[in-house]
Each structure stands twice: as C-alpha cells, then as structure tokens.
Design a protein around this motif. Structure first.
Motif, PDB file in Angstrom:
ATOM      1  N   ILE A 109       0.861  -1.181   0.000  1.00 17.67           N
ATOM      2  CA  ILE A 109       0.000   0.000   0.000  1.00 17.67           C
ATOM      3  C   ILE A 109       0.898   1.231   0.000  1.00 17.67           C
ATOM      4  CG2 ILE A 109      -1.674   1.335   1.338  1.00 17.67           C
ATOM      5  CD1 ILE A 109      -2.637  -1.375   2.494  1.00 17.67           C
ATOM      6  N   ALA A 116       1.181   5.290   0.687  1.00 16.03           N
ATOM      7  CA  ALA A 116       0.510   6.336   1.457  1.00 16.03           C
ATOM      8  C   ALA A 116       1.400   7.569   1.499  1.00 16.03           C
ATOM      9  CB  ALA A 116       0.206   5.854   2.870  1.00 16.03           C
ATOM     10  N   ASN A 155       1.142  12.069   2.817  1.00 14.85           N
ATOM     11  CA  ASN A 155       0.304  13.110   3.407  1.00 14.85           C
ATOM     12  C   ASN A 155       0.325  14.361   2.540  1.00 14.85           C
ATOM     13  OD1 ASN A 155       3.011  13.827   4.154  1.00 14.85           O
ATOM     14  ND2 ASN A 155       2.124  15.252   5.628  1.00 14.85           N
ATOM     15  N   THR A 202      -0.269   7.327  -9.362  1.00 11.31           N
ATOM     16  CA  THR A 202      -0.899   6.064  -8.949  1.00 11.31           C
ATOM     17  C   THR A 202      -0.985   5.116 -10.143  1.00 11.31           C
ATOM     18  OG1 THR A 202      -2.158   7.148  -7.210  1.00 11.31           O
ATOM     19  CG2 THR A 202      -2.975   5.013  -7.960  1.00 11.31           C
ATOM     20  N   ASP A 234      -3.578  -0.239  -2.581  1.00  8.53           N
ATOM     21  CA  ASP A 234      -4.245   1.058  -2.453  1.00  8.53           C
ATOM     22  C   ASP A 234      -3.195   2.155  -2.446  1.00  8.53           C
ATOM     23  OD1 ASP A 234      -6.215   2.998  -2.113  1.00  8.53           O
ATOM     24  OD2 ASP A 234      -7.131   2.005  -0.395  1.00  8.53           O
ATOM     25  N   HIS A 235      -3.637   3.366  -2.666  1.00  8.91           N
ATOM     26  CA  HIS A 235      -2.842   4.571  -2.481  1.00  8.91           C
ATOM     27  C   HIS A 235      -3.696   5.474  -1.611  1.00  8.91           C
ATOM     28  CE1 HIS A 235      -0.457   8.119  -4.430  1.00  8.91           C
ATOM     29  NE2 HIS A 235      -0.462   8.170  -3.119  1.00  8.91           N
ATOM     30  N   ILE A 236      -3.195   5.770  -0.423  1.00  6.92           N
ATOM     31  CA  ILE A 236      -3.963   6.530   0.567  1.00  6.92           C
ATOM     32  C   ILE A 236      -3.292   7.890   0.772  1.00  6.92           C
ATOM     33  CG2 ILE A 236      -4.703   6.599   2.979  1.00  6.92           C
ATOM     34  CD1 ILE A 236      -4.774   3.502   2.815  1.00  6.92           C
ATOM     35  N   ILE A 277      -3.344  11.220   3.267  1.00 11.54           N
ATOM     36  CA  ILE A 277      -3.725  11.576   4.639  1.00 11.54           C
ATOM     37  C   ILE A 277      -3.618  13.092   4.806  1.00 11.54           C
ATOM     38  CG2 ILE A 277      -3.121  11.271   7.076  1.00 11.54           C
ATOM     39  CD1 ILE A 277      -1.697   8.626   6.077  1.00 11.54           C
ATOM     40  N   PHE A 299      -8.673  10.895   5.501  1.00 12.85           N
ATOM     41  CA  PHE A 299      -7.899  10.209   4.471  1.00 12.85           C
ATOM     42  C   PHE A 299      -8.774   9.942   3.264  1.00 12.85           C
ATOM     43  CE2 PHE A 299      -9.949   6.698   6.560  1.00 12.85           C
ATOM     44  CZ  PHE A 299     -10.190   5.784   5.547  1.00 12.85           C
ATOM     45  N   SER A 304      -8.897   7.165  -0.033  1.00  8.60           N
ATOM     46  CA  SER A 304      -8.409   5.966  -0.700  1.00  8.60           C
ATOM     47  C   SER A 304      -8.634   6.140  -2.196  1.00  8.60           C
ATOM     48  CB  SER A 304      -9.176   4.737  -0.202  1.00  8.60           C
ATOM     49  OG  SER A 304      -9.034   3.667  -1.111  1.00  8.60           O
ATOM     50  N   LYS A 356      -8.058   3.931  -4.467  1.00 11.34           N
ATOM     51  CA  LYS A 356      -8.675   2.719  -4.994  1.00 11.34           C
ATOM     52  C   LYS A 356     -10.187   2.756  -4.767  1.00 11.34           C
ATOM     53  CE  LYS A 356      -8.157  -2.095  -5.693  1.00 11.34           C
ATOM     54  NZ  LYS A 356      -7.242  -3.216  -5.550  1.00 11.34           N
ATOM     55  N   GLU A 357     -10.589   3.172  -3.576  1.00  9.10           N
ATOM     56  CA  GLU A 357     -12.023   3.268  -3.266  1.00  9.10           C
ATOM     57  C   GLU A 357     -12.739   4.213  -4.225  1.00  9.10           C
ATOM     58  OE1 GLU A 357     -13.840   5.353   0.431  1.00  9.10           O
ATOM     59  OE2 GLU A 357     -13.415   3.274   1.004  1.00  9.10           O
TER      60      GLU A 357
END
Length: 76
Positions: free
Chosen positions: A20, A22, A24, A40, A56-58, A60, A65, A67, A69-70
């Motif tokens: 994953i 991530a 900020n 991404t 995923d790539h999150i 923050i 946060f 996502s 992917k979401e």
C-alpha cells in the motif's frame, strides 16, 4: 517528485506480494491532485510488470484520508 522504482525497493527486498502506498498532504486537504492520480497509474503499472499488487494509495490530511482505490482513481 517520486521515483517509482524507489517505492518498490523495500517491497522487493522483503519478497512482498503486495503493498500500500501512502503519503500526506501538508495542506491538510487529502483530496487527490491530478498528479496523485497520474503517479498512482504509474505505480500500478509498474507493480503489474513486477507481479506485485498495489492494494491502495492513501492520502492523509488533518485527521482524514482518501483511498484512491475506493474512488477508482488510478486503478483499472
């Protein structure tokens, strides 16, 4: 600025099957920028070549946060 190969170095060293990403946003707004979506896509493509799934790539920011992917951003 990010070097895609650097992201995979530790994961490859540990023989990971997936990982994953991530990061900020210091501004506090975790909304993905066009650059976030573009990188991404590049990360997912590189993972595919290496047979390593990017889960995923999150992003923050300020107790929130996002996502990618979401949201379907950068993942096919």
């Amino acid at each position: 600025v990010i070097r895609i190969g650097e992201l995979f170095r530790a994961a490859l060293k540990e023989n990971a099957a997936a990982f994953i990403v991530a990061h900020n946003h210091p501004s506090g707004d975790p909304s993905p920028s066009p650059e976030d979506v573009s990188v991404t896509r590049q990360i997912v493509q590189a993972g595919s070549l290496l047979k390593m799934e990017v889960l995923d790539h999150i992003i923050i920011g300020h107790n929130r946060f996002v996502s990618l992917k979401e949201r379907g951003l950068g993942f096919s």
